[in-house]
Write a protein that holds these residues in place. Structure first.
Motif, mmCIF file in Angstrom:
data_model
loop_
_atom_site.group_PDB
_atom_site.id
_atom_site.type_symbol
_atom_site.label_atom_id
_atom_site.label_comp_id
_atom_site.label_asym_id
_atom_site.label_seq_id
_atom_site.Cartn_x
_atom_site.Cartn_y
_atom_site.Cartn_z
ATOM 1 N N THR A 179 -4.112 3.983 12.731
ATOM 2 C CA THR A 179 -4.476 4.545 11.425
ATOM 3 C C THR A 179 -5.293 3.578 10.574
ATOM 4 N N VAL A 180 -5.292 2.304 10.970
ATOM 5 C CA VAL A 180 -6.091 1.295 10.259
ATOM 6 C C VAL A 180 -7.207 0.855 11.217
ATOM 7 N N LEU A 197 -2.364 -4.207 6.223
ATOM 8 C CA LEU A 197 -2.231 -2.752 6.139
ATOM 9 C C LEU A 197 -1.422 -2.184 7.310
ATOM 10 N N TYR A 198 -1.478 -2.858 8.426
ATOM 11 C CA TYR A 198 -0.648 -2.441 9.559
ATOM 12 C C TYR A 198 0.820 -2.480 9.151
ATOM 13 N N GLN A 211 -8.641 2.660 6.093
ATOM 14 C CA GLN A 211 -7.263 3.142 6.259
ATOM 15 C C GLN A 211 -7.315 4.662 6.202
#
Ligand code: ADP
Ligand code: MG
Length: 474
Positions: A118-119, A198-199, A435
């Motif tokens: 998703t990132v 962000l993960y 993202q």
């Protein structure tokens, strides 16, 4: 442009003294490479090849290259999300090019399963030459954009200091003060760190996917160390390690021997020779995983020469970036002439033109890493042979860029000090993070100037042809 150092370039004594200082400064600054004899040990190392003098670069073109980098980031990211475009563009290529076809198969396979990732993190380098027009003015022309394993951002973070010292030794203190600071290593690490954050798992590591033969390890270490400075753990693994130790859990989190991986940064994986069946299996495992791949396989495909050629077709950029007319104008202004060799009238015509006048063109297969392109007589012979076969669609044609040469010294270990007529290639590093659908980072991250003697048509630093350089803006 060529006249920057005319007064010193033929002064043998001054050059010899400056070269000795330069080599030691490079070693002290960490402009290093392992040796060809011992590529996997750091017991004996040497300086990476570099120019004695910084090369003149027109300021306006340098600024133009920086100002279009965020646009190119946007474009690569858009291409990577456009299945229809990639499918159509690569349809003819994958019929004849097995490597691209295999990458494409993995791409389709992960889309069918549904992306766990998703990132998204992109690190690219857009390369340019300065094309010299008939009236002597230079224009910025993109050679290619590298979307996987774009290298030398680390070592080149240290070359400006070396050239600054050289200029001082040569009595050019004022000019020395004008060399720009440049730190791509930091910029690349910033992107990797953002993706890692962000993960969203403190325990997870960043995995550098590295080569079996690791001569250029110091370039990578520069980026690694920036990550350690941010307290992010880095591990170095090869495809074969992934095959042996890699696994996915039920939500497709990637683990290496039980250690979770947040980001996979590929410094390997762009040439067919390294893939045996186990390594293909490892690649598929990585692509299926939730980990942030830099690049994901779609972005690697977005960097193929065939995609580059299709991007230059009228109307394509408008379809890919519909709400960015200004970005489109900036991007298009850097394009050289690019031509499809697909079967049909258009391809027949350009093939005939190139056979009649091969010095106007470069013939490029879908390969990365230097030394694959064809020029001059060789171009003519190959094109003559394949012009009526489907094989020709695995290549594209490009206008040959003709820069104005300048004199310089290429400093290489164990090589004599001699003056060469040289041309340069400027690369701008781009970094972006997305993202879901939202771009949360989009930057130019620094530059790389590589210079080579004019007798070599092709090849980069790793290939032993070009050397590291620093732009001196005029
Ligand atoms: P690779 O993916 O192998 O790096 P490139 O497209 O960057 O392929 O080409 C390799 C080298 O060939 C470049 O660094 C440049 O020196 C030379 N080259 C490529 N395209 C051109 C061109 N259109 N005109 C002149 N030289 C070129
Ligand atoms: Mg290249």
């Amino acid at each position: 442009m060529a006249a920057a150092w005319q007064d010193v370039v033929r002064d043998a004594a001054a050059v010899r003294e400056a070269a000795a200082v330069a080599v030691d400064a490079a070693l002290l600054a960490g402009v290093l490479m392992r040796t060809g004899e011992q590529p996997n040990a750091s017991d004996v190392v040497n300086y990476a090849p570099f120019t004695l003098l910084p090369s003149a670069v027109p300021r306006a073109l340098f600024e133009q290259a920086y100002s279009v980098q965020q646009d190119f980031n946007l474009l690569v990211d858009a291409v990577s999300q456009n299945k229809e475009f990639l499918e159509q563009t690569l349809a003819s290529t994958i019929k004849v090019d097995d490597f691209t076809a295999r990458l494409f198969r993995i791409y389709m396979q992960v889309l069918e399963e549904g992306l766990a990732q998703t990132v998204f993190l992109g690190i690219n380098r857009s390369d340019y030459m300065f094309d010299c027009g008939l009236d002597g003015t230079a224009a910025l022309r993109q050679i290619e954009i590298n979307t996987i394993a774009a290298s030398f951002g680390g070592l080149t973070s240290r070359t400006a200091d070396v050239h600054r010292l050289v200029l001082k030794v040569l009595g050019k203190t004022e000019e020395a003060s004008q060399l720009l600071p440049n730190n791509p290593a930091k910029g690349l690490a910033l992107g990797i760190a953002k993706a890692w954050e962000l993960y969203g798992s403190q325990r997870a590591v960043v995995m550098f996917l590295v080569e079996e033969v690791q001569r250029n390890i110091f370039d990578q270490r520069c980026v690694e160390n920036e990550l350690w400075n941010r307290n992010i753990r880095v591990v170095r693994k090869r495809f074969r390690d992934v095959f042996e130790q890699g696994s996915l859990d039920a939500s497709r989190r990637l683990y290496m021997d039980g250690q979770e991986v947040a980001v996979v940064y590929y410094r390997e994986g762009y040439v067919p020779q390294i893939y045996d069946e186990q390594n293909w299996e490892a690649r598929l495992l990585l692509e299926r995983s939730r980990a942030v791949k830099c690049p994901d396989i779609a972005t690697q495909l977005a960097g193929t020469k065939k995609v580059q050629q299709e991007l230059s077709r009228p109307g394509t950029l408008e379809k890919l970036l519909p709400s960015h007319p200004e970005a489109i104008a900036r991007i298009r202004a850097t394009f050289a002439g690019l031509y499809s060799l697909d079967e049909g009238e258009e391809g027949d015509r350009i093939a005939a033109t190139a056979i009649a006048d091969p010095d106007r063109f470069v013939l490029k297969p879908q390969r990365e890493g230097g030394g694959n392109n064809l020029y001059g007589e060789e171009l003519r012979e190959v094109l003559e042979k394949i012009k009526d076969s489907p094989e020709r669609t695995s290549y594209i044609l490009m206008d040959k860029i003709k820069p104005q040469p300048a004199l310089n010294y290429l400093l290489r270990a164990h090589s004599p000090l001699q003056v060469s007529e040289c041309i340069s290639e400027l690369g701008i590093f781009g970094v972006y993070v997305r993202q879901g659908r939202e771009l949360v980072l989009n930057q130019a991250a620094g530059h790389l100037l590589r210079t080579k003697a004019i007798e070599h048509a092709d090849g980069g630093v790793a290939a032993g042809v070009a050397v590291l350089d620093t732009p001196y803006l005029l």
